[in-house]
Every structure is written in structure tokens, then in C-alpha cells.
Design an enzyme around this catalytic site. Structure first.
Site, PDB file in Angstrom:
ATOM      1  N   ARG A   1       0.972   7.809   5.458  1.00 49.01           N
ATOM      2  CA  ARG A   1      -0.014   7.183   6.350  1.00 49.01           C
ATOM      3  C   ARG A   1      -1.359   7.911   6.308  1.00 49.01           C
ATOM      4  NH1 ARG A   1       0.287   3.210  10.071  1.00 49.01           N
ATOM      5  NH2 ARG A   1       2.264   2.105  10.118  1.00 49.01           N
TER       6      ARG A   1
ATOM      7  N   SER B   1       0.827  -1.205   0.000  1.00 49.69           N
ATOM      8  CA  SER B   1       0.000   0.000   0.000  1.00 49.69           C
ATOM      9  C   SER B   1       0.863   1.257   0.000  1.00 49.69           C
ATOM     10  CB  SER B   1      -0.921   0.009   1.224  1.00 49.69           C
ATOM     11  OG  SER B   1      -1.822  -1.067   1.197  1.00 49.69           O
TER      12      SER B   1
ATOM     13  N   HIS C   1      -3.012   6.856   3.171  1.00 54.48           N
ATOM     14  CA  HIS C   1      -3.460   5.471   3.335  1.00 54.48           C
ATOM     15  C   HIS C   1      -4.796   5.425   4.078  1.00 54.48           C
ATOM     16  CE1 HIS C   1      -3.372   1.475   5.448  1.00 54.48           C
ATOM     17  NE2 HIS C   1      -3.096   1.082   4.218  1.00 54.48           N
TER      18      HIS C   1
END
Length: 212
Positions: free
Chosen positions: A39, A16, A42
Site C-alpha cells: 500500500r 495495481s 501504491h
């Protein structure tokens, strides 16, 4: 029919993050900021979020130093508090949401504001990390409070409230006045934000390791 899929959690993260780095424009960020931004992207599932993320120059170092020194994290909603990955925290830091504190209701009535904003009055801001992921009123109240030079400064403000009323405006205000107030910050401009993105930023700040 049996479906075939990746079952290794760390491998899912690795793939990812690799996809995010290849699909997002992260060039304007420092390497440390990129780790945080990845992050956050994500958590949002939207690579164009990178265009709206803003970091103050020293926020990553300031937040990490505060957490390593054992300073607490104060949040506006329970979802942010519960979303912190405790094993990432460097000093078993306290993570507090005072929305349900009995004093908060009385303060909200007294101040004529939301409970999220009133709870700010109960935060021990001195050197703390503040994470606001839901309530623009809490961010505005914090900024107004910090106008008083006698009020202790938090080490960092993650001001990432989500919504249609006041969210974009409160985040613009944070970016505009932060340097004058002597605070470091992370925000996501526009209407996007929320608990998941805010938690992602907190978890990334808690340790430089992308995966644990």
C-alpha cells in the site's frame, strides 16, 4: 474518440497490487509487512520504495492491537488525518491533528519550535498510534520527549516525514533509538515520505483486508 479504461475501483486495486508484488523486492518482509509495504508503494507510485522501508519486528501487531482496543491516532498534519479511511478503522478510533488547537501556537512560541512539534506536547501518547508524515521537527520532538522514561509509550510510531532538511536524519534517528525507547515503528529512509505514504500505511494497519 471514446477511451476504454477500467472503471471498477476494486479491480484497479487488485491489478495495481499484483503489479507491485511482481515488480518490487518484498522478500525481506514478513507477509504482514508486505501488505503494508504494498500500500505504501501504491501511494508513492514507485516500486523501489521497498528498498527504503523499514519495519520494527513487532510494529504491525502492536499497531493493530492498539487500534482494535480503540486507541487514538495522532497525526502531525491535517492531510494525514483526513486521508484515513474511516470504514477501515476497527473501533471507530479518534484521529486527531492538533496543529490548529489554540494551545499549539502558544506552545510553539514558548518552546521555540514549529507548531507541528509543539502539538506533540498535547498528544495522549499512552498506547496510541502516532503518524508523522510531514514534519521532521515533530518526529525529533517526539523522540526527545520519549527519552524521559516517565512519558507513556505509544504503541507504534509511523515516522515518515518528507523533505530535504531533517527528514532523512530524523527517520534515521527513529530507527536507531526506537528499541532503546521501547517503541515499535515504520519508516521510509531518505528524503521520500509524506502524507500519502503515511496514510497508506495507516490504512493498511487498520485492517488485514487489502480491499474493502
Amino acid at each position: 474518440m471514446a477511451f476504454s479504461y477500467i472503471t471498477d475501483g476494486n479491480e484497479i486495486y487488485r491489478r495495481s497490487f499484483s503489479m507491485i508484488r511482481s515488480e518490487s523486492n518484498l522478500e525481506r518482509f514478513t507477509p504482514e509487512q508486505q501488505t503494508i509495504a504494498v500500500r505504501m508503494i501504491h501511494a508513492a507510485g514507485q516500486t523501489d520504495l521497498a528498498d527504503d522501508i523499514e519495519f520494527s519486528a513487532g510494529v504491525v501487531g502492536a499497531a493493530r492491537s492498539a487500534l482494535e482496543a480503540g486507541k487514538p491516532i495522532f497525526t502531525d498534519v491535517t492531510m494525514v488525518a483526513t486521508g484515513v479511511t474511516r470504514k477501515r478503522l476497527p473501533a471507530d478510533n479518534r484521529v486527531e491533528c492538533l496543529l490548529k488547537d489554540p494551545r499549539t501556537v502558544d506552545l510553539a512560541h514558548e518552546l521555540g519550535t514549529t507548531r507541528s512539534a509543539a502539538a506533540v506536547e498535547l498528544w495522549d501518547l499512552d498506547g496510541a498510534v502516532v503518524a508523522i508524515g510531514n514534519a521532521p521537527t515533530a518526529l525529533y520532538h517526539l523522540l526527545n520527549k520519549l527519552e524521559d522514561p516517565r512519558v507513556p509509550r505509544p504503541a507504534a510510531i509511523l515516522g515518515i516525514p518528507v523533505g530535504f532538511v531533517g527528514a532523512a536524519e530524523s527517520k534515521r534517528a527513529l530507527a536507531d533509538v526506537a528499541s532503546g525507547l521501547g517503541v515499535e515503528f515504520i519508516t521510509v529512509h531518505g528524503r521520500r515520505g509524506g502524507s500519502a505514504i503515511t496514510c497508506a500505511a495507516l490504512n493498511a494497519l487498520a485492517t488485514s483486508k487489502e480491499i474493502i
